[in-house]
Motif scaffolding. Structure first.
Motif, PDB file in Angstrom:
ATOM      1  N   GLY A 149      33.353  49.502  40.026  1.00 17.01           N
ATOM      2  CA  GLY A 149      32.832  48.174  40.276  1.00 17.01           C
ATOM      3  C   GLY A 149      32.232  48.074  41.666  1.00 17.01           C
ATOM      4  O   GLY A 149      31.422  48.912  42.077  1.00 17.01           O
ATOM      5  N   GLN A 167      34.542  42.530  28.636  1.00 15.85           N
ATOM      6  CA  GLN A 167      33.680  43.385  27.825  1.00 15.85           C
ATOM      7  C   GLN A 167      34.384  44.688  27.464  1.00 15.85           C
ATOM      8  O   GLN A 167      34.192  45.230  26.369  1.00 15.85           O
ATOM      9  CB  GLN A 167      32.377  43.665  28.578  1.00 15.85           C
ATOM     10  CG  GLN A 167      31.583  42.412  28.907  1.00 15.85           C
ATOM     11  CD  GLN A 167      30.449  42.674  29.890  1.00 15.85           C
ATOM     12  OE1 GLN A 167      30.267  43.795  30.362  1.00 15.85           O
ATOM     13  NE2 GLN A 167      29.685  41.629  30.198  1.00 15.85           N
ATOM     14  N   TYR A 168      35.200  45.166  28.379  1.00 15.13           N
ATOM     15  CA  TYR A 168      35.951  46.404  28.138  1.00 15.13           C
ATOM     16  C   TYR A 168      36.931  46.213  26.979  1.00 15.13           C
ATOM     17  O   TYR A 168      37.064  47.078  26.105  1.00 15.13           O
ATOM     18  CB  TYR A 168      36.693  46.805  29.412  1.00 15.13           C
ATOM     19  CG  TYR A 168      37.440  48.113  29.325  1.00 15.13           C
ATOM     20  CD1 TYR A 168      36.787  49.324  29.494  1.00 15.13           C
ATOM     21  CD2 TYR A 168      38.812  48.133  29.084  1.00 15.13           C
ATOM     22  CE1 TYR A 168      37.476  50.526  29.431  1.00 15.13           C
ATOM     23  CE2 TYR A 168      39.509  49.316  29.018  1.00 15.13           C
ATOM     24  CZ  TYR A 168      38.839  50.512  29.191  1.00 15.13           C
ATOM     25  OH  TYR A 168      39.526  51.702  29.114  1.00 15.13           O
ATOM     26  N   GLU A 227      34.154  39.996  34.923  1.00 14.04           N
ATOM     27  CA  GLU A 227      33.800  39.788  33.519  1.00 14.04           C
ATOM     28  C   GLU A 227      33.712  41.097  32.747  1.00 14.04           C
ATOM     29  O   GLU A 227      33.853  41.108  31.517  1.00 14.04           O
ATOM     30  CB  GLU A 227      32.480  39.036  33.429  1.00 14.04           C
ATOM     31  CG  GLU A 227      32.339  38.225  32.155  1.00 14.04           C
ATOM     32  CD  GLU A 227      31.219  37.207  32.264  1.00 14.04           C
ATOM     33  OE1 GLU A 227      30.118  37.592  32.689  1.00 14.04           O
ATOM     34  OE2 GLU A 227      31.454  36.023  31.937  1.00 14.04           O
ATOM     35  N   HIS A 228      33.478  42.205  33.446  1.00 16.48           N
ATOM     36  CA  HIS A 228      33.356  43.477  32.723  1.00 16.48           C
ATOM     37  C   HIS A 228      34.700  43.898  32.113  1.00 16.48           C
ATOM     38  O   HIS A 228      34.722  44.723  31.187  1.00 16.48           O
ATOM     39  CB  HIS A 228      32.793  44.584  33.630  1.00 16.48           C
ATOM     40  CG  HIS A 228      33.709  45.005  34.744  1.00 16.48           C
ATOM     41  ND1 HIS A 228      34.818  45.799  34.550  1.00 16.48           N
ATOM     42  CD2 HIS A 228      33.664  44.752  36.073  1.00 16.48           C
ATOM     43  CE1 HIS A 228      35.419  46.030  35.700  1.00 16.48           C
ATOM     44  NE2 HIS A 228      34.750  45.390  36.648  1.00 16.48           N
TER      45      HIS A 228
END
Length: 466
Positions: free
Chosen positions: A361, A13-14, A9-10
């Motif tokens: 990560g 967001q990125y 999910e990041h």
């Protein structure tokens, strides 16, 4: 059925951090493709181009007028160079899977944008194909991803495009991109490959090039590693088994259970090179001016999707070792002032960069530090190439230790007396003369044995018994 790609999910967001500010951005999609699933691990924005130079430096002090604002102002060669440098940092089994873009343009409908994207992907493909031992291009597919987020509508669209072919009318294919709220668990495989080989330095009319010599050494190392047999945790595994099946079997034997959030321990991979007791029919004699002795241990840490097969995991480990060697050789050659391999000294010691691990990560990528460089150097590379901010304490520097030069110092002292060192020509003559004397001795003995009876009769006549 459309191709499905999974990412943490990041990554969403990125993309949103650029799209929300209506900033044009372009970068690389990093991931892993297996038969079980295709996973994206990270999105890395390409740094701003500094003038017309091609390198890894980014110019954070550029005026707004100089920063690329759309696809037409982006250099394909610059992005391809970014992909080449990032590939060095990827462990085996990981590849540049495509590019992402945040812009207000409809990159899939605008013919100019689509042509630019296709040209960029082909530049990356060709750039990564130059050095085959870097394993830059994913061997499982020639389709590359194009991920676009509109800065105006915030709509995310992903499609794939085939690269490397002669067909310029390649059509876009739809791709389903799914975000996972939970961090993906990876199976780690560690291997330590001991590199202890001696290679001759071949003399040519044009001199001896470091790059050419290293390329031959890399080719030889690649053949050895490809022919090797790999054992996982000391056992030869079936290539069709998945890694999670091996974990379950191991837990069943030891009567232990993994909790849902507990990461599985690392698997140790041992590499065994088969011995071939065969000699070529013809032996080619080459004039050598010296030799190169490579000695050390290459640390390999590979992260594989747990449902991947043993065959895919072993292929990733082999890729990682060869890619690491190719990266070090390239970086070492680029740092040399003189490309001539033969030094003025009798013995010359060189230490290529060592490997360090950097977190991305829930897994680790890598970087390389030259002798004397501190972990802070890795922070700069990670920031420019991966668009990540980490601290010095995050860098793992003990996976490979600096070289021990004590043995070299002893050899250097011994080499100070030139009269004790025979030149290659003198050594060749000595071996030739020794072989000739031995042959004459064998011929003399055979003649005596052959004519033994005749000689005894002649001697009996000359010296009769009393």
């Amino acid at each position: 059925m459309p191709r499905t790609v999974y990412s943490p999910e990041h990554c969403l967001q990125y993309l949103e951090q650029y799209a929300s500010k209506e900033i044009f951005a372009i970068g690389l999609i990093l991931g892993q493709m297996t038969d079980a699933r295709e996973n994206v691990i990270h999105l890395a924005r390409t740094p701003e181009e500094k003038g017309s130079e091609i390198g890894i430096e980014s110019n954070y002090g550029l005026d707004k007028s100089e920063i690329a604002k759309n696809l037409s102002s982006v250099s394909e060669a610059w992005i391809a160079d970014h992909a080449r440098h990032v590939t060095r940092m990827l462990p085996g089994g990981m590849f540049v899977q495509g590019i992402f873009v945040t812009s207000d343009e409809d990159v899939f409908e605008d013919p100019n944008c689509f042509s630019k994207l296709r040209s960029t992907l082909n530049h990356i493909y060709k750039g990564l194909s130059i050095n085959e031992y870097m394993f830059g291009n994913c061997p499982y597919s020639n389709e590359r991803l194009i991920l676009h987020m509109s800065t105006s509508t915030k709509v995310l669209t992903c499609k794939s495009l085939e690269v490397g072919g002669l067909n310029k009318n390649t059509t876009l294919k739809p791709v389903e991109w799914k975000f996972s709220p939970k961090a993906l668990s990876w199976q780690r495989l560690d291997c330590y490959y001991e590199f202890d080989e001696i290679y001759p330095v071949i003399v040519k009319n044009s001199g001896v090039s470091v790059k050419n010599q290293f390329q031959q050494i890399l080719e030889s190392a690649h053949k050895i590693i490809e022919s090797s047999v790999m054992f996982i945790d000391g056992e030869l595994k079936d290539g069709s088994e998945s890694l999670d099946q091996l974990i379950k079997k191991k837990k069943t034997k030891t009567n232990t259970k993994l909790t849902q959030n507990e990461a599985p321990k690392s698997m140790h991979v041992s590499l065994f090179v088969p011995y071939e007791n065969t000699l070529p029919e013809t032996v080619e004699y080459l004039e050598c001016e010296g030799s190169i002795h490579f000695s050390g241990v290459v640390s390999s840490s590979v992260f594989i999707y747990p449902k991947a097969t043993v065959k895919e995991a072993i292929a990733a480990v082999k890729q990682d070792i060869v890619r690491s060697l190719a990266s070090r050789f390239t970086m070492h050659c680029d740092a040399l002032i003189d490309d001539n391999l033969l030094p003025e000294e009798k013995i010359c010691f060189n230490e290529p960069p060592r490997r360090v691990l950097v977190p991305v990560g829930s897994l680790y990528l890598c970087d390389y530090l030259f002798p004397g460089e501190a972990p802070a150097e890795a922070l700069l590379s990670v920031r420019e190439l991966l668009d990540l901010k980490i601290t010095e304490t995050d860098v793992i520097c003990d996976v490979e230790t600096p070289a021990d030069t004590s043995e070299f110092d002893a050899l250097d002292r011994d080499a100070s007396s030139e009269e004790l060192l025979a030149t290659p020509q003198e050594a060749s003559q000595f071996m030739y003369i020794t072989g000739l004397c031995f042959a004459m001795l064998v011929l003399l003995v055979s003649i005596i044995i052959h004519y033994y009876d005749g000689i005894i009769q002649v001697l009996s006549k000359i010296f009769p018994k009393s």
